[in-house]
Motif scaffolding. Structure first.
Motif, PDB file in Angstrom:
ATOM      1  N   GLN A 213       0.847  -1.203   0.000  1.00 43.77           N
ATOM      2  CA  GLN A 213       0.000   0.000   0.000  1.00 43.77           C
ATOM      3  C   GLN A 213       0.877   1.246   0.000  1.00 43.77           C
ATOM      4  O   GLN A 213       0.596   2.232  -0.648  1.00 43.77           O
ATOM      5  CB  GLN A 213      -0.913   0.013   1.230  1.00 43.77           C
ATOM      6  N   GLU A 214       1.993   1.158   0.756  1.00 43.89           N
ATOM      7  CA  GLU A 214       2.874   2.324   0.855  1.00 43.89           C
ATOM      8  C   GLU A 214       3.960   2.311  -0.216  1.00 43.89           C
ATOM      9  O   GLU A 214       4.854   3.145  -0.204  1.00 43.89           O
ATOM     10  CB  GLU A 214       3.485   2.372   2.254  1.00 43.89           C
ATOM     11  N   GLY A 215       3.916   1.313  -1.097  1.00 44.70           N
ATOM     12  CA  GLY A 215       4.848   1.263  -2.229  1.00 44.70           C
ATOM     13  C   GLY A 215       6.266   0.871  -1.850  1.00 44.70           C
ATOM     14  O   GLY A 215       7.224   1.281  -2.509  1.00 44.70           O
ATOM     15  N   PHE A 216       6.418   0.066  -0.791  1.00 47.90           N
ATOM     16  CA  PHE A 216       7.761  -0.261  -0.319  1.00 47.90           C
ATOM     17  C   PHE A 216       8.201  -1.687  -0.642  1.00 47.90           C
ATOM     18  O   PHE A 216       9.150  -2.185  -0.048  1.00 47.90           O
ATOM     19  CB  PHE A 216       7.856  -0.055   1.200  1.00 47.90           C
ATOM     20  N   GLN A 217       7.499  -2.346  -1.571  1.00 44.08           N
ATOM     21  CA  GLN A 217       7.850  -3.759  -1.778  1.00 44.08           C
ATOM     22  C   GLN A 217       9.299  -3.961  -2.225  1.00 44.08           C
ATOM     23  O   GLN A 217       9.868  -5.015  -1.979  1.00 44.08           O
ATOM     24  CB  GLN A 217       6.858  -4.486  -2.696  1.00 44.08           C
ATOM     25  N   ASN A 218       9.906  -2.904  -2.825  1.00 48.13           N
ATOM     26  CA  ASN A 218      11.312  -3.059  -3.219  1.00 48.13           C
ATOM     27  C   ASN A 218      12.287  -2.636  -2.126  1.00 48.13           C
ATOM     28  O   ASN A 218      13.492  -2.750  -2.274  1.00 48.13           O
ATOM     29  CB  ASN A 218      11.592  -2.256  -4.501  1.00 48.13           C
ATOM     30  N   LYS A 219      11.759  -2.132  -1.029  1.00 50.14           N
ATOM     31  CA  LYS A 219      12.630  -1.679   0.072  1.00 50.14           C
ATOM     32  C   LYS A 219      12.572  -2.654   1.231  1.00 50.14           C
ATOM     33  O   LYS A 219      13.280  -2.492   2.218  1.00 50.14           O
ATOM     34  CB  LYS A 219      12.164  -0.307   0.593  1.00 50.14           C
ATOM     35  N   VAL A 220      11.672  -3.601   1.135  1.00 46.54           N
ATOM     36  CA  VAL A 220      11.514  -4.570   2.225  1.00 46.54           C
ATOM     37  C   VAL A 220      12.111  -5.893   1.769  1.00 46.54           C
ATOM     38  O   VAL A 220      11.828  -6.355   0.659  1.00 46.54           O
ATOM     39  CB  VAL A 220      10.011  -4.700   2.582  1.00 46.54           C
ATOM     40  N   PHE A 221      12.936  -6.483   2.605  1.00 43.76           N
ATOM     41  CA  PHE A 221      13.636  -7.715   2.221  1.00 43.76           C
ATOM     42  C   PHE A 221      12.661  -8.893   2.121  1.00 43.76           C
ATOM     43  O   PHE A 221      12.700  -9.679   1.185  1.00 43.76           O
ATOM     44  CB  PHE A 221      14.725  -7.987   3.267  1.00 43.76           C
ATOM     45  N   ALA A 222      11.780  -9.007   3.103  1.00 33.32           N
ATOM     46  CA  ALA A 222      10.807 -10.112   3.065  1.00 33.32           C
ATOM     47  C   ALA A 222       9.533  -9.665   3.744  1.00 33.32           C
ATOM     48  O   ALA A 222       9.579  -8.977   4.758  1.00 33.32           O
ATOM     49  CB  ALA A 222      11.370 -11.328   3.796  1.00 33.32           C
ATOM     50  N   HIS A 223       8.381 -10.026   3.171  1.00 36.80           N
ATOM     51  CA  HIS A 223       7.149  -9.848   3.921  1.00 36.80           C
ATOM     52  C   HIS A 223       6.457 -11.188   4.015  1.00 36.80           C
ATOM     53  O   HIS A 223       6.505 -12.011   3.102  1.00 36.80           O
ATOM     54  CB  HIS A 223       6.206  -8.749   3.448  1.00 36.80           C
ATOM     55  N   VAL A 224       5.819 -11.363   5.171  1.00 35.15           N
ATOM     56  CA  VAL A 224       5.171 -12.646   5.446  1.00 35.15           C
ATOM     57  C   VAL A 224       3.663 -12.419   5.412  1.00 35.15           C
ATOM     58  O   VAL A 224       3.132 -11.607   6.166  1.00 35.15           O
ATOM     59  CB  VAL A 224       5.599 -13.166   6.840  1.00 35.15           C
ATOM     60  N   HIS A 225       2.995 -13.128   4.514  1.00 38.16           N
ATOM     61  CA  HIS A 225       1.534 -13.035   4.425  1.00 38.16           C
ATOM     62  C   HIS A 225       0.955 -14.336   4.943  1.00 38.16           C
ATOM     63  O   HIS A 225       1.322 -15.411   4.453  1.00 38.16           O
ATOM     64  CB  HIS A 225       1.094 -12.793   2.977  1.00 38.16           C
TER      65      HIS A 225
END
Ligand SMILES: Cc1ncc(COP(=O)(O)O)c(C=O)c1O
Length: 370
Positions: A213-225
């Motif tokens: 939502q905040e457009g940070f998918q390239n700044k975050v190493f991993a996200h857990v859904h």
């Protein structure tokens, strides 16, 4: 055979603290203010459709499980679903784990190495903490959502640095300060890991979660859904780069040494990703209920929260249990959160709002808390 006395002693200690946990069956007919079915996907049976059997038949000989994914347990539907998830979250790759617990344990126990540093929010979920306990990296916590404290800790970190937090905190309902975390991680060259368990399906125009939502998918190493909350099914995915996926397949023990999810479970994940992105009306309805609850005054302290997790502080195990019992007797399924799940003195009612709760139902709950 008798159990060791130490087990009985520990159970007795729990009973003395009024913190003894027991399984109970859901009572029919109560207003749901406690499940994770934020959008009503389970209540409305939205994951089942007529094509299910043919999809399963096309993909696997049985709907059971045949082994770890590295042995006989891999199949096309899982890989297709991982591609769906990666595309939806706008990242290179996704890897499905059997649960959010397994995903966090696998990720945090394998990725940070000896000589590295993990810095995690002090209110992080037990699965994050358990993963960290299994890691050879050094680890310390920073004060909840306190970026100043995080920066102090970053100044003393060695090796690769991993900062771990949640987008929506499961027991407090507040959001992490993502923008500030990204800025700090960039400044110190740290890798940011975000657990999106309670944001998936709920936060963002299409329920994509806070990171995206905040457009940070390239700044975050991993996200857990995780899929056991708004998605209405089971399992989780770690979303990030192809290298990360490759690494986890090789080193994450909760992935390697565990039987793969069966096809019917993966089918539900696939279905959920077809269903939840378009549930904008439900997300709007949730927001209205959140506003309704936030703007009222009640006799107890209420935490500020923009999410479906609303918290009413009622210190003391006995006191909060009594209040929860009273509400339950009036037909409202509200659960108390006791010490030791939360620190002593921070016991609370955890009120979970759903798109299917009506404004009148919520008003009855509010009145009962006045
Ligand atoms: C923040 C957070 N992470 C991870 C998990 C674990 O997910 P799962 O229930 O899929 O094991 C939970 C579940 O309570 C959670 O709240």
């Amino acid at each position: 055979m008798n159990s060791p006395g130490s087990l009985i002693n520990k159970l007795n200690e729990r009973k003395a603290l009024n913190a003894y946990r027991q399984l109970r069956l859901a009572q029919p007919g109560m207003v749901d203010f406690c499940s994770n079915d934020y959008l009503g996907i389970v209540k409305e049976g939205l994951l089942t459709n007529n094509n299910k059997q043919s999809i399963l038949d096309n993909h696997t000989l049985s709907s059971g499980s045949t082994g770890s994914r590295l042995l006989a347990g891999n199949y096309e539907l899982i890989e297709e679903t991982e591609n769906t998830i990666a595309t939806f979250h706008n990242t290179e790759a996704a890897l499905i784990f059997n649960s959010g617990y397994d995903a966090n344990v696998g990720l945090l126990s394998s990725v940070p190495q000896k000589g590295d540093t993990i810095i995690y929010d002090s209110l992080s979920h037990a699965s994050i903490r358990d993963g960290i306990r299994l890691s050879f990296a050094q680890a310390f916590s920073f004060m909840h959502n306190d970026v100043k404290d995080l920066e102090k800790k970053l100044q003393h970190a060695n090796g690769n640095i991993y900062v771990v937090t949640e987008s929506v905190f499961s027991m407090d309902g507040d959001l992490c300060p993502l923008q500030e975390l990204v800025t700090l991680c960039e400044k110190y060259g740290a890798y940011l890991i975000i657990d999106e368990a309670h944001a998936t399906g709920v936060i963002g125009e299409r329920g994509e979660g806070l990171v995206q939502q905040e457009g940070f998918q390239n700044k975050v190493f991993a996200h857990v859904h995780t899929f056991g909350k708004a998605c209405g099914c089971h399992g989780a995915a770690i979303v990030g780069s192809l290298d990360l996926r490759d690494y986890l397949i090789n080193f994450a023990r909760s992935f390697i040494y565990s039987t793969a999810l069966p096809a019917h479970a993966v089918y539900f994940i696939q279905r959920s990703y077809e269903v939840f992105p378009s549930m904008t009306t439900e997300r709007k309805q949730l927001q209205l209920l959140i506003e309704q609850f936030q703007k009222t005054t009640i006799s107890y302290e209420k935490l500020a929260s923009l999410t479906p997790i609303q918290v009413v502080m009622v210190p003391g195990n006995e006191t909060v249990k009594k209040l929860a019992n009273k509400l339950q007797k009036s037909g409202m399924d509200v659960r108390p959160i006791l010490y030791p799940t939360v620190p002593k003195g921070k016991e609370r009612l955890r009120i979970v709002l759903h798109s299917f709760n009506t404004s009148d139902e919520l008003q009855i709950l509010i009145d009962a808390l006045q």
